[in-house]
Design an enzyme around this catalytic site. Structure first.
Site, PDB file in Angstrom:
ATOM      1  N   ASP A 142     -10.963  -1.731  25.682  1.00 44.82           N
ATOM      2  CA  ASP A 142     -12.286  -1.593  26.273  1.00 44.82           C
ATOM      3  C   ASP A 142     -13.332  -1.471  25.182  1.00 44.82           C
ATOM      4  O   ASP A 142     -13.068  -0.924  24.123  1.00 44.82           O
ATOM      5  CB  ASP A 142     -12.384  -0.329  27.139  1.00 44.82           C
ATOM      6  CG  ASP A 142     -11.237  -0.235  28.111  1.00 44.82           C
ATOM      7  OD1 ASP A 142     -10.988  -1.233  28.783  1.00 44.82           O
ATOM      8  OD2 ASP A 142     -10.605   0.830  28.159  1.00 44.82           O
ATOM      9  N   ASP A 153     -19.277   7.295  24.165  1.00 37.01           N
ATOM     10  CA  ASP A 153     -17.822   7.526  24.100  1.00 37.01           C
ATOM     11  C   ASP A 153     -17.479   8.182  22.782  1.00 37.01           C
ATOM     12  O   ASP A 153     -16.736   9.158  22.710  1.00 37.01           O
ATOM     13  CB  ASP A 153     -17.037   6.203  24.117  1.00 37.01           C
ATOM     14  CG  ASP A 153     -16.972   5.556  25.467  1.00 37.01           C
ATOM     15  OD1 ASP A 153     -17.461   6.164  26.427  1.00 37.01           O
ATOM     16  OD2 ASP A 153     -16.426   4.451  25.545  1.00 37.01           O
ATOM     17  N   GLU A 204      -8.192   9.085  24.386  1.00 40.75           N
ATOM     18  CA  GLU A 204      -8.235   7.685  24.806  1.00 40.75           C
ATOM     19  C   GLU A 204      -8.944   6.824  23.756  1.00 40.75           C
ATOM     20  O   GLU A 204      -8.696   5.636  23.639  1.00 40.75           O
ATOM     21  CB  GLU A 204      -8.972   7.580  26.145  1.00 40.75           C
ATOM     22  CG  GLU A 204      -8.898   6.202  26.738  1.00 40.75           C
ATOM     23  CD  GLU A 204      -9.627   6.097  28.055  1.00 40.75           C
ATOM     24  OE1 GLU A 204      -9.277   6.845  28.983  1.00 40.75           O
ATOM     25  OE2 GLU A 204     -10.540   5.262  28.155  1.00 40.75           O
ATOM     26  N   GLU A 205      -9.807   7.436  22.986  1.00 41.22           N
ATOM     27  CA  GLU A 205     -10.588   6.684  21.995  1.00 41.22           C
ATOM     28  C   GLU A 205      -9.884   6.538  20.649  1.00 41.22           C
ATOM     29  O   GLU A 205     -10.416   5.877  19.761  1.00 41.22           O
ATOM     30  CB  GLU A 205     -11.953   7.343  21.799  1.00 41.22           C
ATOM     31  CG  GLU A 205     -12.789   7.420  23.064  1.00 41.22           C
ATOM     32  CD  GLU A 205     -13.035   6.052  23.709  1.00 41.22           C
ATOM     33  OE1 GLU A 205     -13.019   5.028  22.994  1.00 41.22           O
ATOM     34  OE2 GLU A 205     -13.218   6.011  24.933  1.00 41.22           O
ATOM     35  N   ASP A 251      -9.658  12.344  27.729  1.00 38.45           N
ATOM     36  CA  ASP A 251     -10.502  11.159  27.893  1.00 38.45           C
ATOM     37  C   ASP A 251     -11.921  11.693  27.760  1.00 38.45           C
ATOM     38  O   ASP A 251     -12.461  12.279  28.696  1.00 38.45           O
ATOM     39  CB  ASP A 251     -10.297  10.492  29.250  1.00 38.45           C
ATOM     40  CG  ASP A 251     -11.109   9.207  29.363  1.00 38.45           C
ATOM     41  OD1 ASP A 251     -11.948   8.959  28.469  1.00 38.45           O
ATOM     42  OD2 ASP A 251     -10.910   8.460  30.339  1.00 38.45           O
ATOM     43  N   LEU A 301     -14.955  10.527  27.534  1.00 35.07           N
ATOM     44  CA  LEU A 301     -16.023  10.060  28.429  1.00 35.07           C
ATOM     45  C   LEU A 301     -15.480   8.955  29.321  1.00 35.07           C
ATOM     46  O   LEU A 301     -15.429   7.792  28.932  1.00 35.07           O
ATOM     47  CB  LEU A 301     -17.221   9.559  27.621  1.00 35.07           C
ATOM     48  CG  LEU A 301     -18.543   9.672  28.370  1.00 35.07           C
ATOM     49  CD1 LEU A 301     -18.857  11.106  28.756  1.00 35.07           C
ATOM     50  CD2 LEU A 301     -19.670   9.117  27.537  1.00 35.07           C
ATOM     51  N   ASP A 302     -15.062   9.367  30.494  1.00 36.02           N
ATOM     52  CA  ASP A 302     -14.470   8.407  31.425  1.00 36.02           C
ATOM     53  C   ASP A 302     -15.567   7.766  32.279  1.00 36.02           C
ATOM     54  O   ASP A 302     -16.507   8.434  32.682  1.00 36.02           O
ATOM     55  CB  ASP A 302     -13.466   9.122  32.327  1.00 36.02           C
ATOM     56  CG  ASP A 302     -12.798   8.143  33.256  1.00 36.02           C
ATOM     57  OD1 ASP A 302     -12.086   7.264  32.760  1.00 36.02           O
ATOM     58  OD2 ASP A 302     -13.035   8.224  34.477  1.00 36.02           O
ATOM     59  N   GLU A 336      -5.827  10.333  31.837  1.00 33.10           N
ATOM     60  CA  GLU A 336      -6.550  10.329  33.109  1.00 33.10           C
ATOM     61  C   GLU A 336      -5.673  10.835  34.253  1.00 33.10           C
ATOM     62  O   GLU A 336      -5.987  11.842  34.903  1.00 33.10           O
ATOM     63  CB  GLU A 336      -7.052   8.903  33.405  1.00 33.10           C
ATOM     64  CG  GLU A 336      -8.105   8.452  32.400  1.00 33.10           C
ATOM     65  CD  GLU A 336      -8.317   6.953  32.324  1.00 33.10           C
ATOM     66  OE1 GLU A 336      -7.348   6.194  32.525  1.00 33.10           O
ATOM     67  OE2 GLU A 336      -9.446   6.524  32.031  1.00 33.10           O
TER      68      GLU A 336
END
Ligand code: AHM
Ligand code: MG
Length: 326
Positions: A70, A76, A99-100, A118, A120-121, A278
């Site tokens: 993504d 983020d 996640e980043e 996560d 900033l989802d 998540e």
């Protein structure tokens, strides 16, 4: 054994709540309480930065892609940095996966806890001023303290979480979490700079009439159970609600009754959502509120992750709705 619950009045601060409930926390009570406070502090900082989005040049993407492919948004990155910084400085956390980030971060300290984040989802929603969230899971480390962390410390089942939750940055911001003794929601009071208890002991309705999914993907879903479920929703005139921010969609369904679905699709044959960043966190919250989360075959919390960025289909929300897909 059912743990006793201390009922506190609406309006008590998060700090007071944490202190009053310390007896329910895992060993190292003080450290765990401090960890929850560190998360709340990072949430306040991110909330402040999000409120500035549009005012200063922090919107838009930075031109990179994360491990899931993504585009990363500036916010983020900012949220990732803020959370990792708060958790590193606190000293209770020894390792972080985000996640980043492609791989785990070993903070090389004697902390007892592992955090999956996560930061900033739903970040594609920022540029249009729509709600986003942070999702977190807390585990105990497995390997001996003061030895290097290994993947084993991170690839734990959701069932092993000792706490999880999310922050919803919306019209007002909320922190909702569980330590395995029910689910409580706190609303941020900006003038005080405090999260205050607003939704004690949240219970998810067993049934609901809201379904949340990206129905534009219908033609790339091959699971017949999902197709039948969509028809069931339509036949019964359910309400379709999809924000595209998992935290926001989840939160609405948690409070009102409903289901969020992200099945396997042609583009994402194993589902899009990340188990460790998540699905596990929200599955722990939903189970603690009386709801359910599965991948269509088994409880999300029982899936053994095979990699940090493991993905799975997700059906989560009111128990009777999720059961129709299991
Ligand atoms: P992200 O972590 O890159 O923001 O992706 C997760 C998001 C969820 O918040 C949301 O429910 C889903 O992806 C939306 O996906 P889609 O645009 O395919 O419907
Ligand atoms: Mg996400």
């Amino acid at each position: 054994m059912e743990k006793s619950r201390i009922d506190l009045p609406i309006g008590v601060t998060l700090d007071r709540f944490i202190k009053s409930n310390e007896k329910d926390y895992p060993t190292a009570v003080g450290a765990f309480s401090q960890l929850l406070r560190d998360i709340a502090l990072a949430a306040k900082v991110v909330n402040r930065e999000l409120n500035k989005a549009g005012l200063v040049d922090i919107m838009g993407n930075v031109g990179n892609a994360n491990a899931g492919g993504d585009e990363q948004q500036k916010l983020d990155m900012l949220a990732n940095t803020r959370f990792i910084r708060a958790l590193s400085k606190g000293g209770e956390v020894c390792g972080i996966i985000s996640e980043e980030n492609d791989s785990f971060v070993d903070l090389e300290n004697d902390g007892k806890y592992i955090v999956a984040l996560d930061p900033l989802d739903g970040s594609s929603n920022i540029d249009v001023n729509v709600s986003v969230g942070t999702i977190f899971s807390i585990y105990k480390r497995i390997t001996a303290i003061n030895s290097p962390l290994t993947l084993e410390d991170f690839l734990q089942k959701g069932r092993d979480q000792i706490a999880s939750g999310y922050i919803l940055y919306g019209p007002s911001s909320m922190l909702v979490f569980t330590t395995g003794n029910g689910v409580n929601g706190f609303t941020y009071e900006p003038s005080l700079g405090e999260f205050v208890l607003s939704n004690p002991n949240i219970q998810c309705h067993e049934d609901g009439t809201i379904y949340s999914m990206n129905e534009g993907l219908s033609n790339s879903i091959s699971d017949s159970k999902v197709k039948a479920f969509i028809n069931y929703c339509k036949d019964n005139e359910f309400t379709a609600r999809y924000i595209g921010s998992l935290v926001a969609d989840f939160h609405r369904n948690l409070l009102k009754g409903g289901i969020y679905l992200y099945p396997a699709t042609t583009k994402y044959p194993n589902g899009k959502l990340r188990l460790m960043f998540e699905s596990n966190a929200l599955a722990f919250v939903i189970e603690q509120s009386g709801g359910k989360a599965t991948d269509g075959n088994m409880d999300i919390l029982d899936i053994q992750p095979t990699s940090i960025h493991h993905t799975a289909a997700l059906y989560i929300g009111s128990k009777n709705l999720v059961n129709r897909l299991s």
